[in-house]
Design a protein around this motif. Structure first.
Motif, PDB file in Angstrom:
ATOM      1  N   LYS A  37       5.394  -4.235  82.647  1.00 34.58           N
ATOM      2  CA  LYS A  37       4.019  -4.130  82.170  1.00 34.58           C
ATOM      3  C   LYS A  37       3.276  -5.448  82.363  1.00 34.58           C
ATOM      4  O   LYS A  37       2.126  -5.464  82.823  1.00 34.58           O
ATOM      5  CB  LYS A  37       4.027  -3.727  80.699  1.00 34.58           C
ATOM      6  CG  LYS A  37       2.676  -3.902  79.973  1.00 34.58           C
ATOM      7  CD  LYS A  37       1.591  -3.021  80.538  1.00 34.58           C
ATOM      8  CE  LYS A  37       0.284  -3.187  79.743  1.00 34.58           C
ATOM      9  NZ  LYS A  37      -0.829  -2.429  80.314  1.00 34.58           N
ATOM     10  N   ASP A  77      -2.402   1.213  78.315  1.00 30.47           N
ATOM     11  CA  ASP A  77      -1.533   0.459  77.419  1.00 30.47           C
ATOM     12  C   ASP A  77      -0.086   0.930  77.544  1.00 30.47           C
ATOM     13  O   ASP A  77       0.195   2.128  77.623  1.00 30.47           O
ATOM     14  CB  ASP A  77      -1.972   0.636  75.957  1.00 30.47           C
ATOM     15  CG  ASP A  77      -3.282  -0.070  75.666  1.00 30.47           C
ATOM     16  OD1 ASP A  77      -3.709  -0.889  76.502  1.00 30.47           O
ATOM     17  OD2 ASP A  77      -3.876   0.200  74.606  1.00 30.47           O
ATOM     18  N   GLN A  85     -12.460   2.680  76.120  1.00 26.88           N
ATOM     19  CA  GLN A  85     -11.166   2.869  75.489  1.00 26.88           C
ATOM     20  C   GLN A  85     -10.722   4.327  75.550  1.00 26.88           C
ATOM     21  O   GLN A  85      -9.533   4.630  75.722  1.00 26.88           O
ATOM     22  CB  GLN A  85     -11.209   2.404  74.028  1.00 26.88           C
ATOM     23  CG  GLN A  85      -9.880   2.503  73.292  1.00 26.88           C
ATOM     24  CD  GLN A  85      -8.787   1.680  73.954  1.00 26.88           C
ATOM     25  OE1 GLN A  85      -9.052   0.649  74.560  1.00 26.88           O
ATOM     26  NE2 GLN A  85      -7.548   2.150  73.859  1.00 26.88           N
ATOM     27  N   GLU A 123      -1.111  -4.977  71.523  1.00 27.23           N
ATOM     28  CA  GLU A 123      -1.684  -3.642  71.511  1.00 27.23           C
ATOM     29  C   GLU A 123      -1.711  -3.146  70.067  1.00 27.23           C
ATOM     30  O   GLU A 123      -0.786  -3.364  69.297  1.00 27.23           O
ATOM     31  CB  GLU A 123      -0.872  -2.703  72.416  1.00 27.23           C
ATOM     32  CG  GLU A 123      -0.926  -3.154  73.874  1.00 27.23           C
ATOM     33  CD  GLU A 123      -0.077  -2.312  74.800  1.00 27.23           C
ATOM     34  OE1 GLU A 123      -0.087  -2.595  76.004  1.00 27.23           O
ATOM     35  OE2 GLU A 123       0.582  -1.381  74.319  1.00 27.23           O
TER      36      GLU A 123
END
Length: 293
Positions: free
Chosen positions: A24, A89, A150, A270
């Protein structure tokens, strides 16, 4: 589920969460997948060659077909996963992928392999699914976010998470069949299958060698880490499949999300940490139920 299988899965879960955090942070693409496969082939060559020396020459068409299919499925899974990490995410993509994949794997095992699951085991699977739902965002998965950016990021994460999960289910069933019914070595399935991945991924590097070389300079250290540790987690899972039903092992793998929820929320900043930790608890309880069931 034997305690030995559970111990293998807990160890595999911690390792799996760790290399996903690295992947990631890199934000790599198919070329990063190629780099990790090259390091895997190099670092694990002594063990792979030693195990393959007497076994691989005895393989027939069925064994090679399984290796080819497994290698292709692993490539698609990894490329889709990396793309999801670049666009959304980790704490959305990772739990959805790791939750939907094993759930589909369990359904396939019960249907195709004739495995049985107790009431406690069904409760364990339900706990894992609920934990996955909470870690992935809970009600936000169905309620539109106020921020359009988002909201779009969340929807992209859901899409790539579920798509990755579908390919996880495919390669889990294929590799599980190879281990349980064809009695193939878990290490050789992953190591020999890795050469299929290299062949499939190589054109992504040579298509634009200038960019590929630049990415290599930036990413080789991270690729080395993933290439060294990622096969360990999956091989441990395949050994667990030899000791316990696939329908139990597949969802029990989600103990990795407990580690990912803690590590990912802290290192990657996150949000919704409390909700995701609660989800991780549900997963842990579900895994325990599967172990006892």
């Amino acid at each position: 589920m034997p305690f030995s299988a559970l111990a293998l899965l807990i160890t595999a879960g911690f390792i799996h969460a760790g290399w996903n955090i690295v992947a990631k942070k890199v934000g790599g693409d198919a070329r990063f997948a190629l780099f990790t496969s090259l390091f895997l082939a190099l670092v694990w060559a002594p063990l792979g060659i030693w195990l393959a020396w007497d076994v691989v020459p005895t393989w027939g068409l069925n064994e090679w077909a399984i290796i080819l299919l497994s290698g292709i499925l692993h490539v698609i899974y990894y490329v889709v996963l990396l793309r999801g990490y670049r666009k959304a995410d980790l704490t959305v993509v990772y739990p959805l992928a790791r939750g939907s994949g094993p759930l589909l794997s369990s359904i396939a095992a019960l249907t195709l392999f004739g495995e049985q699951v107790s009431t406690l085991g069904i409760g364990g699977i339900a706990g894992v699914v609920l934990g996955v739902f909470l870690i992935a965002g809970g009600p936000k998965l169905f309620l539109a976010a106020k921020d359009p950016v988002q909201r779009q990021r969340l929807h992209i994460g859901i899409f790539y998470g579920l798509l990755t999960g579908a390919f996880i289910a495919c390669y889990t069933v294929v590799d599980g069949y190879a281990v349980k019914f064809m009695l193939m070595s878990p290490i050789l399935i992953d190591y020999i299958g890795n050469f299929v991945r290299i062949v499939v991924l190589a054109p992504t590097f040579f298509h634009d060698r200038v960019t590929g070389i630049d990415l290599w300079k930036k990413q080789w250290k991270y690729a080395l880490i993933v290439g060294v540790i990622s096969p360990v987690s999956y091989v441990l899972v395949l050994y667990a499949v030899k000791l316990a039903p696939l329908s139990h092992v597949a969802p029990a793998r989600e103990v990795s999300m407990l580690f990912a929820a803690i590590i990912g929320g802290h290192l990657l900043k996150e949000g919704d940490r409390i909700q995701r930790l609660i989800g991780a608890i549900f997963i842990a309880v579900g895994v325990i139920a599967l172990a006892l069931g």
